[in-house]
Scaffold this motif. Structure first.
Motif, PDB file in Angstrom:
ATOM      1  N   ASP A  61     -15.673  16.875 -18.942  1.00  0.00           N
ATOM      2  CA  ASP A  61     -15.558  17.960 -19.907  1.00  0.00           C
ATOM      3  C   ASP A  61     -16.571  19.068 -19.609  1.00  0.00           C
ATOM      4  O   ASP A  61     -17.753  18.810 -19.383  1.00  0.00           O
ATOM      5  CB  ASP A  61     -15.791  17.443 -21.328  1.00  0.00           C
ATOM      6  N   GLY A  62     -16.093  20.290 -19.637  1.00  0.00           N
ATOM      7  CA  GLY A  62     -16.957  21.448 -19.472  1.00  0.00           C
ATOM      8  C   GLY A  62     -17.243  21.856 -18.052  1.00  0.00           C
ATOM      9  O   GLY A  62     -17.722  22.968 -17.819  1.00  0.00           O
ATOM     10  N   LEU A  63     -16.977  20.984 -17.071  1.00  0.00           N
ATOM     11  CA  LEU A  63     -17.259  21.360 -15.688  1.00  0.00           C
ATOM     12  C   LEU A  63     -16.349  22.512 -15.271  1.00  0.00           C
ATOM     13  O   LEU A  63     -15.166  22.536 -15.626  1.00  0.00           O
ATOM     14  CB  LEU A  63     -17.052  20.164 -14.760  1.00  0.00           C
ATOM     15  N   GLY A 114      -5.085  21.935 -14.013  1.00  0.00           N
ATOM     16  CA  GLY A 114      -5.312  22.103 -15.437  1.00  0.00           C
ATOM     17  C   GLY A 114      -6.659  21.507 -15.803  1.00  0.00           C
ATOM     18  O   GLY A 114      -7.687  21.807 -15.201  1.00  0.00           O
ATOM     19  N   GLU A 115      -6.658  20.614 -16.776  1.00  0.00           N
ATOM     20  CA  GLU A 115      -7.887  19.958 -17.210  1.00  0.00           C
ATOM     21  C   GLU A 115      -8.167  18.690 -16.424  1.00  0.00           C
ATOM     22  O   GLU A 115      -9.161  18.010 -16.681  1.00  0.00           O
ATOM     23  CB  GLU A 115      -7.798  19.624 -18.707  1.00  0.00           C
ATOM     24  N   PRO A 160     -21.843  16.478 -11.263  1.00  0.00           N
ATOM     25  CA  PRO A 160     -23.023  17.312 -11.533  1.00  0.00           C
ATOM     26  C   PRO A 160     -23.200  17.541 -13.021  1.00  0.00           C
ATOM     27  O   PRO A 160     -22.262  17.388 -13.813  1.00  0.00           O
ATOM     28  CB  PRO A 160     -22.684  18.621 -10.817  1.00  0.00           C
ATOM     29  N   SER A 161     -24.401  17.902 -13.403  1.00  0.00           N
ATOM     30  CA  SER A 161     -24.618  18.357 -14.773  1.00  0.00           C
ATOM     31  C   SER A 161     -23.943  19.716 -14.939  1.00  0.00           C
ATOM     32  O   SER A 161     -23.594  20.392 -13.956  1.00  0.00           O
ATOM     33  CB  SER A 161     -26.109  18.486 -15.057  1.00  0.00           C
ATOM     34  N   LEU A 162     -23.747  20.125 -16.181  1.00  0.00           N
ATOM     35  CA  LEU A 162     -23.151  21.440 -16.424  1.00  0.00           C
ATOM     36  C   LEU A 162     -24.005  22.548 -15.822  1.00  0.00           C
ATOM     37  O   LEU A 162     -23.482  23.526 -15.276  1.00  0.00           O
ATOM     38  CB  LEU A 162     -22.976  21.668 -17.921  1.00  0.00           C
ATOM     39  N   ARG A 198       0.826  -1.206   0.000  1.00  0.00           N
ATOM     40  CA  ARG A 198       0.000   0.000   0.000  1.00  0.00           C
ATOM     41  C   ARG A 198       0.860   1.255   0.000  1.00  0.00           C
ATOM     42  O   ARG A 198       1.874   1.330   0.699  1.00  0.00           O
ATOM     43  CB  ARG A 198      -0.946   0.012   1.206  1.00  0.00           C
ATOM     44  N   ALA A 199       0.399   2.221  -0.786  1.00  0.00           N
ATOM     45  CA  ALA A 199       1.163   3.461  -0.912  1.00  0.00           C
ATOM     46  C   ALA A 199       0.215   4.618  -1.148  1.00  0.00           C
ATOM     47  O   ALA A 199      -0.944   4.443  -1.539  1.00  0.00           O
ATOM     48  CB  ALA A 199       2.167   3.355  -2.054  1.00  0.00           C
ATOM     49  N   GLN A 200       0.727   5.823  -0.912  1.00  0.00           N
ATOM     50  CA  GLN A 200      -0.027   7.050  -1.141  1.00  0.00           C
ATOM     51  C   GLN A 200       0.419   7.654  -2.469  1.00  0.00           C
ATOM     52  O   GLN A 200       1.611   7.931  -2.663  1.00  0.00           O
ATOM     53  CB  GLN A 200       0.219   8.044  -0.003  1.00  0.00           C
ATOM     54  N   VAL A 201      -0.541   7.845  -3.369  1.00  0.00           N
ATOM     55  CA  VAL A 201      -0.230   8.382  -4.693  1.00  0.00           C
ATOM     56  C   VAL A 201      -1.281   9.413  -5.084  1.00  0.00           C
ATOM     57  O   VAL A 201      -2.386   9.437  -4.538  1.00  0.00           O
ATOM     58  CB  VAL A 201      -0.178   7.270  -5.761  1.00  0.00           C
ATOM     59  N   LEU A 202      -0.926  10.235  -6.036  1.00  0.00           N
ATOM     60  CA  LEU A 202      -1.886  11.154  -6.638  1.00  0.00           C
ATOM     61  C   LEU A 202      -2.495  10.503  -7.873  1.00  0.00           C
ATOM     62  O   LEU A 202      -1.805   9.810  -8.624  1.00  0.00           O
ATOM     63  CB  LEU A 202      -1.218  12.470  -7.046  1.00  0.00           C
ATOM     64  N   VAL A 203      -3.782  10.742  -8.075  1.00  0.00           N
ATOM     65  CA  VAL A 203      -4.481  10.262  -9.255  1.00  0.00           C
ATOM     66  C   VAL A 203      -5.094  11.465  -9.959  1.00  0.00           C
ATOM     67  O   VAL A 203      -5.761  12.293  -9.324  1.00  0.00           O
ATOM     68  CB  VAL A 203      -5.586   9.252  -8.885  1.00  0.00           C
ATOM     69  N   ARG A 204      -4.833  11.567 -11.237  1.00  0.00           N
ATOM     70  CA  ARG A 204      -5.447  12.615 -12.046  1.00  0.00           C
ATOM     71  C   ARG A 204      -6.381  11.980 -13.055  1.00  0.00           C
ATOM     72  O   ARG A 204      -5.989  11.065 -13.786  1.00  0.00           O
ATOM     73  CB  ARG A 204      -4.384  13.454 -12.754  1.00  0.00           C
ATOM     74  N   LEU A 205      -7.602  12.480 -13.101  1.00  0.00           N
ATOM     75  CA  LEU A 205      -8.639  11.933 -13.967  1.00  0.00           C
ATOM     76  C   LEU A 205      -9.002  12.940 -15.046  1.00  0.00           C
ATOM     77  O   LEU A 205      -9.079  14.147 -14.794  1.00  0.00           O
ATOM     78  CB  LEU A 205      -9.892  11.599 -13.153  1.00  0.00           C
ATOM     79  N   THR A 206      -9.228  12.437 -16.230  1.00  0.00           N
ATOM     80  CA  THR A 206      -9.712  13.271 -17.316  1.00  0.00           C
ATOM     81  C   THR A 206     -10.573  12.424 -18.223  1.00  0.00           C
ATOM     82  O   THR A 206     -10.474  11.202 -18.226  1.00  0.00           O
ATOM     83  CB  THR A 206      -8.546  13.894 -18.115  1.00  0.00           C
TER      84      THR A 206
END
Length: 702
Positions: free
Chosen positions: A367-369, A387-388, A407-409, A354-362
């Motif tokens: 999109d658009g939020l 960023g995005e 959420p919706s836009l 087990r480790a602590q990491v950053l996760v970036r989602l795209t």
């Protein structure tokens, strides 16, 4: 129907796993601060990608160092040995949170790089000798004093070990502790020249800092790796067969006329040339230097002796470029707006435990939020935008598992506005415009002649009445004449209707009028002319009967005709007629144009804003435009964009913290108004967007 509204469907997302890297702030010219920063970096996954900068007591953070930090995509500034005030000032200059170096393992901005043993490849790693010179510490790394590393390491027996080990990936502690850390894309993937820094023992810090920071930013993928070495002046000349070692790592694929740059801030160029001669390198004297063809270059020939060199060329041009760090994994996700959306994917970084990491989602689901803190925390309480990407820190040993409230836009835009102002409400135009957008698409107004057709069919009331009354009063009309005019324009109960031939241009009038009918914005009808009272009335086609009668006096009437047939007339829908009279249509045209440019947008055509301490304001357009906050003004007449008006409009956008200020008009906005608005926006680091000539270019009538 309700199910279709809350289930948004399946889409692809990307998950990137990476460490929470920092920039270390040390006293300028402090070798002890440098050593401490290196030891700390060597205990953290991804430490090889962390920067170290010296902070001058008078000038603070230099501009070149600010640029490097901006490129490195870091999470925080770590204070190593600066005073509290100077560290805070440096962090503010860099626009980053400040963390004491002793708190990196526990602070929420920097703790996602531990434990190091979870990421290591398992091989024994080489580190600097005991009490080693600074170049060894920078080149190979060193062990922290506080606690031993939980990975296999050993100290070098001789300095030549470190000199040679730098040519092999993951052989040294500083490189091996960053196993599985690399970029997934890069702004520059050229196969470029190797760089060797030659450092003098008497004044090593400048070269060690430059080497460390250039190595932190260099590409790390196998096909784009660039050899970088840090070697000691004089000592290296006596290393056995090191010439063969240099030739071996310069024998790389690629077409270039500079194989290696010899560089030093502490050694004179004459010594660099002498060292090059020892290694049997040939100086490149050509004026045009070629550093390599874009990757992949595997089809290019392997370079062979004589290898070409030059001296003291700045390597930042091919090393200090924007890169997207972390390993990525794509996965499918089913997204909902009424319940949490589950996210699960296998970590592309293989973990020992087990480790602590950053996760970036795209991905499309995001999109658009609005890229705003309040929206990120609505999606996940620990999330922030980078960023995005949506970034979240997680603890995992294999799969990354998250629940996102997407959420919706519309909902996200509403939340964003709620967080920015005391309260807000739809303006009069906003209410009409929002209702129209809910009924039918506004992009039809952007088609040729549609807006013109509406404006020639609408019944003038408020604005036209004001203009006519003002003109009549100026001409000296008496009270009776003014009353007659008011009844004619402002008190009309009946809407205007016209034949297609009365609309301009005639060649496209029928097409435009029929399109309005297809949208339910207008209706076809006949004109019933009463032979008794003389009144003329529009009768919708569904209401026509063979024997027409006057709706006023009930006397027989006849439908207006010409020599060929009965004449068809067109009349606007009541709501469209009101919208045209109130000047709402240009708002809708601006919204339609913006959504053409950025489909993932939600824009409101008119709101009243109430600020806590700055009174009230109104925005003709406000909302989320491709994830950014946009606000601004729409004018039918571009001449209304006076300096006073622009000052008023931009002040509202500035108060909101808008990313983009909009100027929009049906017709062309002149250069002077644009330039004045641009200056106002630039002063507050706000982008100006101009949308004029919103009417589509008219098609060729031939």
């Amino acid at each position: 129907m309700e199910h279709e509204q809350v289930y948004r469907g399946q889409s692809v997302m990307w998950g990137t796993v990476l460490p929470s890297r920092v920039v270390y702030l040390i006293e300028a010219r402090s070798t002890d601060g440098f050593r401490q920063a290196v030891r700390t970096a060597c205990s953290r996954w991804g430490g090889v990608g962390e920067l170290i900068i010296g902070v001058d007591p008078d000038e603070g953070v230099s501009v070149p160092d600010q640029r490097l930090v901006g490129l490195a995509d870091l999470e925080a500034a770590a204070n190593v040995n600066l005073s509290g005030d100077r560290a805070m000032a440096a962090a503010e200059t860099l626009g980053m949170p400040l963390v004491d170096v002793s708190q990196l393992g526990t602070h929420p901005a920097t703790c996602y790089s531990y434990p190091l043993a979870a990421f290591a490849g398992g091989d024994q790693l080489l580190m600097a000798q005991e009490d080693a010179p600074l170049w060894q510490v920078a080149a190979a790394g060193d062990q922290p004093f506080e606690e031993p590393l939980q990975i296999p390491v050993r100290r070098a027996m001789q300095d030549t070990e470190i000199g040679r080990a730098q040519s092999f990936w993951y052989a040294t502690l500083v490189e091996g502790s960053s196993y599985q850390f690399r970029e997934h894309s890069s702004a520059d993937v050229a196969n470029t020249s190797a760089v060797i820094w030659i450092v003098d023992h008497a004044d090593p810090l400048a070269d060690c800092l430059e080497f460390w920071n250039m190595r932190a930013l260099r590409p790390r993928r196998e096909l784009t790796r660039i050899p970088l070495l840090l070697l000691p002046h004089r000592d290296v000349e006596s290393w056995h067969a090191f010439k063969d070692h240099v030739h071996a790592f310069l024998a790389r694929h690629g077409e270039r006329n500079v194989d290696v740059v010899l560089r030093s801030n502490s050694v004179e160029e004459a010594h660099l040339h002498r060292l090059a001669a020892t290694w049997e390198l040939q100086q490149q004297t050509a004026q045009n230097l070629s550093f390599g063809i874009p990757a992949p270059w595997v089809d290019a020939a392997v370079r062979t002796p004589p290898f070409m060199y030059t001296v003291n060329l700045d390597p930042s041009r091919w090393l200090a470029v924007q890169r997207d760090w972390g390993l990525r994994q794509d996965f499918d996700v089913h997204t909902f707006t009424d319940r949490p959306t589950g996210v699960r994917f296998r970590s592309p970084v293989r973990l020992q435990h087990r480790a602590q990491v950053l996760v970036r989602l795209t991905g499309e689901a995001l999109d658009g939020l609005p890229r705003h803190r309040s929206v990120a925390q609505r999606i996940h309480p620990d999330a922030q935008w980078r960023g995005e990407h949506l970034q979240v820190g997680v603890v995992t040993d294999s799969d990354v598992v998250l629940e996102l409230n997407l959420p919706s836009l519309e909902a996200a835009t509403t939340q964003l506005l709620n967080s920015l102002v005391t309260r807000w409400e739809l303006s009069d135009k906003g209410r009409i415009g929002t209702a129209l957008l809910a009924q039918s698409p506004a992009h039809a107004l952007l088609e040729p002649y549609r807006y013109r057709a509406v404006m020639e069919l609408f019944t003038p009331r408020s604005k036209e009445l004001h203009k006519k009354l003002a003109a009549a009063a100026a001409e000296g009309s008496d009270q009776a004449q003014l009353l007659e005019l008011a009844q004619k324009w402002g008190g009309r109960a009946r809407r205007r209707y016209r034949q297609a031939k009365e609309l301009a241009p005639k060649a496209f009038a029928v097409e435009a009028a029929e399109h309005l009918c297809a949208l339910d914005w207008a209706e076809r009808g006949l004109e019933a002319a009463c032979t008794h009272c003389g009144s003329k009335t529009f009768v919708p086609l569904p209401d026509t009967v063979p024997d027409a009668r006057c709706p006023g006096c009930s006397a027989p009437a006849r439908y207006t005709s010409n020599k060929e047939s009965i004449v068809t007339y067109y009349r606007l829908d009541t709501f469209i007629d009101q919208a045209a009279d109130q000047g709402v249509l240009p708002h809708l045209m601006a919204v339609a144009k913006l959504k053409q440019l950025k489909p993932h947008s939600h824009l409101i055509p008119g709101v009243n804003l109430y600020f806590n301490d700055q009174g009230q304001g109104e925005a003709d357009i406000i909302g989320t435009y491709g994830g950014r906050l946009l606000a601004g003004e729409v004018k039918t007449s571009p001449g209304d964009f006076t300096e006073k008006q622009v000052d008023h409009d931009t002040r509202i956008s500035i108060s909101l913290g808008a990313d983009i200020h909009l100027m929009a008009s049906i017709y062309s906005i002149d250069k002077e108004a644009r330039a004045y608005a641009q200056a106002a926006c630039r002063a507050h680091r706000m982008e100006l967007m101009v949308l004029d000539n919103l009417q589509a270019e008219e098609p060729d009538s031939h």
